[in-house]
Motif scaffolding. Sequence first.
Motif, mmCIF file in Angstrom:
data_model
loop_
_atom_site.group_PDB
_atom_site.id
_atom_site.type_symbol
_atom_site.label_atom_id
_atom_site.label_comp_id
_atom_site.label_asym_id
_atom_site.label_seq_id
_atom_site.Cartn_x
_atom_site.Cartn_y
_atom_site.Cartn_z
ATOM 1 N N LEU A 148 29.433 52.521 -12.574
ATOM 2 C CA LEU A 148 28.056 52.110 -12.295
ATOM 3 C C LEU A 148 27.801 50.677 -12.740
ATOM 4 N N ASN A 149 28.402 50.279 -13.840
ATOM 5 C CA ASN A 149 28.246 48.888 -14.279
ATOM 6 C C ASN A 149 28.931 47.917 -13.334
ATOM 7 N N VAL A 150 30.058 48.322 -12.756
ATOM 8 C CA VAL A 150 30.718 47.482 -11.752
ATOM 9 C C VAL A 150 29.770 47.253 -10.571
ATOM 10 N N VAL A 151 29.083 48.317 -10.154
ATOM 11 C CA VAL A 151 28.140 48.193 -9.045
ATOM 12 C C VAL A 151 27.032 47.198 -9.386
ATOM 13 N N LEU A 152 26.427 47.348 -10.548
ATOM 14 C CA LEU A 152 25.315 46.473 -10.928
ATOM 15 C C LEU A 152 25.746 45.014 -11.053
ATOM 16 N N HIS A 153 26.982 44.779 -11.471
ATOM 17 C CA HIS A 153 27.469 43.402 -11.594
ATOM 18 C C HIS A 153 27.918 42.822 -10.256
ATOM 19 N N THR A 154 28.144 43.686 -9.270
ATOM 20 C CA THR A 154 28.554 43.223 -7.940
ATOM 21 C C THR A 154 27.359 42.933 -7.046
ATOM 22 N N LEU A 155 26.233 43.552 -7.326
ATOM 23 C CA LEU A 155 25.056 43.429 -6.467
ATOM 24 C C LEU A 155 24.607 41.991 -6.198
ATOM 25 N N PRO A 156 24.573 41.101 -7.193
ATOM 26 C CA PRO A 156 24.122 39.729 -6.890
ATOM 27 C C PRO A 156 24.959 39.046 -5.812
ATOM 28 N N GLU A 157 26.271 39.241 -5.839
ATOM 29 C CA GLU A 157 27.115 38.643 -4.799
ATOM 30 C C GLU A 157 26.786 39.236 -3.436
ATOM 31 N N ALA A 158 26.608 40.549 -3.385
ATOM 32 C CA ALA A 158 26.254 41.196 -2.119
ATOM 33 C C ALA A 158 24.916 40.676 -1.600
ATOM 34 N N ASP A 159 23.970 40.452 -2.502
ATOM 35 C CA ASP A 159 22.663 39.937 -2.092
ATOM 36 C C ASP A 159 22.775 38.521 -1.524
ATOM 37 N N ARG A 160 23.597 37.688 -2.145
ATOM 38 C CA ARG A 160 23.764 36.315 -1.631
ATOM 39 C C ARG A 160 24.356 36.338 -0.212
ATOM 40 N N LEU A 161 25.332 37.200 -0.005
ATOM 41 C CA LEU A 161 25.911 37.335 1.334
ATOM 42 C C LEU A 161 24.871 37.877 2.315
ATOM 43 N N ARG A 162 24.116 38.867 1.875
ATOM 44 C CA ARG A 162 23.056 39.451 2.715
ATOM 45 C C ARG A 162 22.076 38.389 3.174
ATOM 46 N N ASP A 163 21.669 37.502 2.238
ATOM 47 C CA ASP A 163 20.698 36.469 2.579
ATOM 48 C C ASP A 163 21.278 35.468 3.567
ATOM 49 N N ARG A 164 22.565 35.181 3.433
ATOM 50 C CA ARG A 164 23.188 34.228 4.365
ATOM 51 C C ARG A 164 23.283 34.807 5.771
ATOM 52 N N ILE A 165 23.622 36.085 5.868
ATOM 53 C CA ILE A 165 23.780 36.662 7.204
ATOM 54 C C ILE A 165 22.443 37.068 7.804
ATOM 55 N N SER A 166 21.374 36.976 7.021
ATOM 56 C CA SER A 166 20.041 37.269 7.542
ATOM 57 C C SER A 166 19.400 36.040 8.181
ATOM 58 N N ALA A 167 20.092 34.893 8.106
ATOM 59 C CA ALA A 167 19.578 33.676 8.724
ATOM 60 C C ALA A 167 19.531 33.855 10.243
ATOM 61 N N PRO A 168 18.668 33.102 10.900
ATOM 62 C CA PRO A 168 18.510 33.271 12.360
ATOM 63 C C PRO A 168 19.686 32.689 13.143
ATOM 64 N N VAL A 169 20.815 33.340 13.067
ATOM 65 C CA VAL A 169 21.984 32.939 13.845
ATOM 66 C C VAL A 169 22.479 34.170 14.592
ATOM 67 N N PRO A 170 23.166 33.986 15.720
ATOM 68 C CA PRO A 170 23.667 35.150 16.463
ATOM 69 C C PRO A 170 24.594 35.992 15.588
ATOM 70 N N GLN A 171 24.406 37.289 15.631
ATOM 71 C CA GLN A 171 25.231 38.191 14.824
ATOM 72 C C GLN A 171 25.102 39.603 15.382
ATOM 73 N N PRO A 172 26.009 40.498 15.039
ATOM 74 C CA PRO A 172 25.912 41.885 15.521
ATOM 75 C C PRO A 172 24.841 42.648 14.748
ATOM 76 N N GLN A 173 23.573 42.269 14.987
ATOM 77 C CA GLN A 173 22.474 42.798 14.189
ATOM 78 C C GLN A 173 22.320 44.305 14.322
ATOM 79 N N LYS A 174 22.500 44.833 15.512
ATOM 80 C CA LYS A 174 22.331 46.268 15.707
ATOM 81 C C LYS A 174 23.330 47.061 14.875
#
Length: 220
Positions: free
Chosen positions: A82-108
Amino acid sequence: LALPQIAIQALMREVERIRDLTVTELRRSLAGAASDRHDRPKAVAQSLSDAVGDYTAALNRKPLPQDIADVLPDLLQSTEKLNVVLHTLPEADRLRDRISAPVPQPQKALDAFRAAAEQVLSGADGDGREPEEPNVGDPAALLEIRYRQLREEALAAAAQGQFSASAMTDVLRYATLMRRMLKLTRRASSSLAGVQAFLDKGPDAETDAETDAETEVETA
């Protein structure tokens, strides 16, 4: 610490608090919460983990029934996952924010993957085992299907020039991290369910049965 079973129950409650924190933070991440908001829950979880470690060490300094000693590693390993998960979340969030930018992507496909992730979290108290044959009735199996579909669509979109190789890498890395965190959370929940089943049964049940059997043999 005089009664080992009561001590295990206390440890169990603390690890469950870490699990609940982890599930809440994963849900917030999927919903788009800011990455820096994980700092306080992460600190709380670390404090609880330290308490679990100290309590376990204190228990181990005294002789313990074997069945009690056997469940301690499950609690410690669940805490670590569980601690591994909590320490990994910030990296996942940064990636999430980058792929949420208005660029073409497999959104569905990405939306379907996130929906499957939510279903896994809703069943975080399941047995944590990977199914041999995926079927859409199992949340973990559905997540695997959505993960493969997302990978295929991201690779195809990049090959067709719909978005850059770096954007494709971000999508794949995000999905891989989220999938790993969900698996770790599920496995921790599975271990906790096993410990709870042991507590419900009572640590002396097997010992009592063995004693009764020995008494019967001696009587015979």
